[in-house]
Design a protein around this motif. Structure first.
Motif, mmCIF file in Angstrom:
data_model
loop_
_atom_site.group_PDB
_atom_site.id
_atom_site.type_symbol
_atom_site.label_atom_id
_atom_site.label_comp_id
_atom_site.label_asym_id
_atom_site.label_seq_id
_atom_site.Cartn_x
_atom_site.Cartn_y
_atom_site.Cartn_z
ATOM 1 N N GLN A 112 0.929 -1.137 0.003
ATOM 2 C CA GLN A 112 -0.064 0.076 -0.054
ATOM 3 C C GLN A 112 1.032 1.141 -0.044
ATOM 4 O O GLN A 112 2.017 1.172 0.729
ATOM 5 C CB GLN A 112 -0.876 -0.047 1.142
ATOM 6 N N GLY A 113 0.422 2.346 -0.696
ATOM 7 C CA GLY A 113 1.162 3.627 -0.471
ATOM 8 C C GLY A 113 1.586 3.909 -1.722
ATOM 9 O O GLY A 113 1.866 3.141 -2.806
ATOM 10 N N PHE A 114 1.934 5.154 -1.840
ATOM 11 C CA PHE A 114 2.604 5.729 -3.044
ATOM 12 C C PHE A 114 4.146 5.447 -2.865
ATOM 13 O O PHE A 114 4.887 5.595 -1.921
ATOM 14 C CB PHE A 114 2.502 7.267 -3.295
ATOM 15 N N ILE A 115 4.841 4.849 -4.072
ATOM 16 C CA ILE A 115 6.181 4.466 -4.081
ATOM 17 C C ILE A 115 7.045 5.543 -4.355
ATOM 18 O O ILE A 115 6.908 6.289 -5.379
ATOM 19 C CB ILE A 115 6.333 3.342 -5.042
ATOM 20 N N LEU A 116 8.256 5.596 -3.668
ATOM 21 C CA LEU A 116 9.275 6.619 -4.150
ATOM 22 C C LEU A 116 10.026 6.024 -4.981
ATOM 23 O O LEU A 116 10.572 4.937 -4.728
ATOM 24 C CB LEU A 116 9.993 6.977 -2.812
ATOM 25 N N PRO A 117 10.487 6.560 -6.240
ATOM 26 C CA PRO A 117 11.311 5.757 -6.974
ATOM 27 C C PRO A 117 12.613 5.579 -6.437
ATOM 28 O O PRO A 117 13.468 6.496 -5.821
ATOM 29 C CB PRO A 117 11.297 7.068 -8.132
ATOM 30 N N GLY A 118 13.439 4.507 -6.756
ATOM 31 C CA GLY A 118 14.616 4.254 -6.226
ATOM 32 C C GLY A 118 14.731 2.745 -6.113
ATOM 33 O O GLY A 118 14.004 2.024 -6.680
ATOM 34 N N GLY A 119 15.793 2.318 -5.095
ATOM 35 C CA GLY A 119 15.749 1.107 -5.039
ATOM 36 C C GLY A 119 17.347 0.461 -5.684
ATOM 37 O O GLY A 119 18.096 1.071 -5.652
ATOM 38 N N CYS A 120 17.278 -0.673 -6.424
ATOM 39 C CA CYS A 120 18.455 -1.260 -6.847
ATOM 40 C C CYS A 120 18.685 -0.363 -8.280
ATOM 41 O O CYS A 120 17.807 0.474 -8.545
ATOM 42 C CB CYS A 120 18.182 -2.642 -7.193
ATOM 43 N N ALA A 124 15.667 1.589 -10.161
ATOM 44 C CA ALA A 124 15.662 3.078 -10.324
ATOM 45 C C ALA A 124 15.895 3.795 -11.944
ATOM 46 O O ALA A 124 14.999 4.658 -12.154
ATOM 47 C CB ALA A 124 17.143 3.725 -9.568
ATOM 48 N N GLN A 125 16.416 3.049 -12.531
ATOM 49 C CA GLN A 125 16.498 3.352 -13.930
ATOM 50 C C GLN A 125 15.223 2.953 -14.750
ATOM 51 O O GLN A 125 14.601 3.801 -15.602
ATOM 52 C CB GLN A 125 17.426 2.300 -14.819
ATOM 53 N N ALA A 126 14.423 2.105 -14.315
ATOM 54 C CA ALA A 126 13.212 1.855 -14.690
ATOM 55 C C ALA A 126 12.268 2.884 -14.443
ATOM 56 O O ALA A 126 11.315 3.342 -15.061
ATOM 57 C CB ALA A 126 12.535 0.392 -14.183
ATOM 58 N N HIS A 127 12.377 3.440 -13.088
ATOM 59 C CA HIS A 127 11.611 4.647 -12.787
ATOM 60 C C HIS A 127 11.814 5.912 -13.639
ATOM 61 O O HIS A 127 10.923 6.493 -13.912
ATOM 62 C CB HIS A 127 11.744 4.991 -11.455
ATOM 63 N N ILE A 157 2.235 3.925 -25.564
ATOM 64 C CA ILE A 157 2.928 4.607 -24.599
ATOM 65 C C ILE A 157 2.116 4.731 -23.095
ATOM 66 O O ILE A 157 2.837 4.622 -22.006
ATOM 67 C CB ILE A 157 3.043 5.927 -25.181
ATOM 68 N N ASN A 158 0.852 4.771 -23.005
ATOM 69 C CA ASN A 158 0.201 4.427 -22.057
ATOM 70 C C ASN A 158 0.321 3.298 -21.172
ATOM 71 O O ASN A 158 0.812 3.244 -19.959
ATOM 72 C CB ASN A 158 -1.101 5.093 -22.017
ATOM 73 N N ARG A 159 0.325 2.220 -21.883
ATOM 74 C CA ARG A 159 0.499 0.808 -21.244
ATOM 75 C C ARG A 159 1.951 0.719 -20.787
ATOM 76 O O ARG A 159 2.434 0.114 -19.790
ATOM 77 C CB ARG A 159 0.006 -0.216 -22.026
ATOM 78 N N LEU A 160 2.843 1.468 -21.470
ATOM 79 C CA LEU A 160 4.382 1.071 -21.337
ATOM 80 C C LEU A 160 4.617 1.774 -19.746
ATOM 81 O O LEU A 160 5.377 1.308 -19.484
ATOM 82 C CB LEU A 160 5.071 1.739 -22.408
ATOM 83 N N SER A 161 4.121 2.857 -19.873
ATOM 84 C CA SER A 161 4.540 3.496 -18.488
ATOM 85 C C SER A 161 4.044 2.572 -17.153
ATOM 86 O O SER A 161 4.633 2.665 -16.159
ATOM 87 C CB SER A 161 4.089 4.854 -18.281
ATOM 88 N N ASP A 162 2.844 1.817 -17.460
ATOM 89 C CA ASP A 162 2.569 1.136 -16.450
ATOM 90 C C ASP A 162 3.408 -0.276 -16.298
ATOM 91 O O ASP A 162 3.602 -0.550 -15.275
ATOM 92 C CB ASP A 162 1.009 0.564 -16.833
ATOM 93 N N VAL A 166 5.421 -1.452 -12.964
ATOM 94 C CA VAL A 166 5.536 -2.709 -12.249
ATOM 95 C C VAL A 166 6.643 -3.424 -12.529
ATOM 96 O O VAL A 166 7.209 -4.310 -11.613
ATOM 97 C CB VAL A 166 4.386 -3.643 -12.670
ATOM 98 N N LEU A 167 7.705 -3.131 -13.623
ATOM 99 C CA LEU A 167 8.772 -3.688 -13.600
ATOM 100 C C LEU A 167 9.775 -3.221 -12.709
ATOM 101 O O LEU A 167 10.567 -3.997 -12.022
ATOM 102 C CB LEU A 167 9.343 -3.304 -15.075
ATOM 103 N N ALA A 168 9.899 -1.796 -12.188
ATOM 104 C CA ALA A 168 10.664 -1.544 -11.272
ATOM 105 C C ALA A 168 10.331 -2.109 -9.882
ATOM 106 O O ALA A 168 11.331 -2.534 -9.209
ATOM 107 C CB ALA A 168 10.311 0.085 -11.167
ATOM 108 N N LYS A 169 8.992 -2.326 -9.721
ATOM 109 C CA LYS A 169 8.737 -2.868 -8.532
ATOM 110 C C LYS A 169 9.204 -4.450 -8.375
ATOM 111 O O LYS A 169 9.721 -5.020 -7.453
ATOM 112 C CB LYS A 169 7.099 -2.917 -8.253
#
Length: 187
Positions: A112-120, A124-127, A157-162, A166-169
């Motif tokens: 739950q919650g809004f994800i801050l971009p980052g991580g590995c 981070a590059q996926a974000h 393009i709209n689906r790609l951002s989605d 999820v790829l970043a996650k």
């Protein structure tokens, strides 16, 4: 296709040629739209450099190829020039992204919650790719207000951002990096 000469001097006055030969300003909405899609492809190239061999890497390469098709589409003034076959996505590419999003979401624990971009690094590059993709979408919408834009371009393009979200996650999950969520500093 062999590139014989990189510079042509044809753009030295701030103009460039569209598919079909029409000359337009390099500051036009059309150039902004396909230039931003090209920028997204470059960011995806960096993401690919961070990924191991496997399904995600194959998907990123597939997406980069699809973005070339979209750039050809956007670089064509459909009021004066018919679209080349290479300006169309192959059948099922939008549905493929939707399936990828659904499959990844089934693999991940619910958070739950809004994800801050980052991580590995890869996540981070996926974000970064996701945010450039959203900017490309805004540019394409602006172009569609003044020119014909194929509906599949905006849909993809709209689906790609989605997908990139999820790829970043997924990349963070695989790397064992817990995502940081937004915390309202006023609470």
């Amino acid at each position: 296709m062999k590139i014989i000469k990189v510079y042509t001097r044809g753009g030295d006055q701030g103009l460039t040629s569209l598919v079909g030969g029409q000359r337009v300003s390099k500051a036009s909405e059309r150039l902004e739209a396909y230039g931003t899609v090209d920028e997204l492809s470059s960011h995806l190239g960096l993401l690919a450099a961070l990924l191991p061999e496997g399904h995600e890497l194959d998907m990123v390469y597939r997406i980069q190829n699809n973005l070339f098709n979209l750039c050809t589409n956007l670089a064509t003034d459909q009021e004066t020039t018919p679209l080349y076959p290479s300006a169309h996505l192959h059948e099922g590419e939008i549905e493929l992204l939707e399936n990828e999003v659904d499959n990844i979401m089934h693999e991940l624990p619910e958070r739950q919650g809004f994800i801050l971009p980052g991580g590995c690094h890869a996540a981070a590059q996926a974000h970064v790719c996701r945010t450039v993709c959203r900017r490309a979408e805004r540019c394409i919408v602006a172009l569609s207000a003044v020119a014909i834009v194929s509906p599949e371009v905006l849909q993809y393009i709209n689906r790609l951002s989605d997908y990139l979200f999820v790829l970043a996650k997924k990349l963070n999950f695989i790397a064992g990096k817990s995502e940081k969520t937004w915390q309202n500093a006023c609470e």
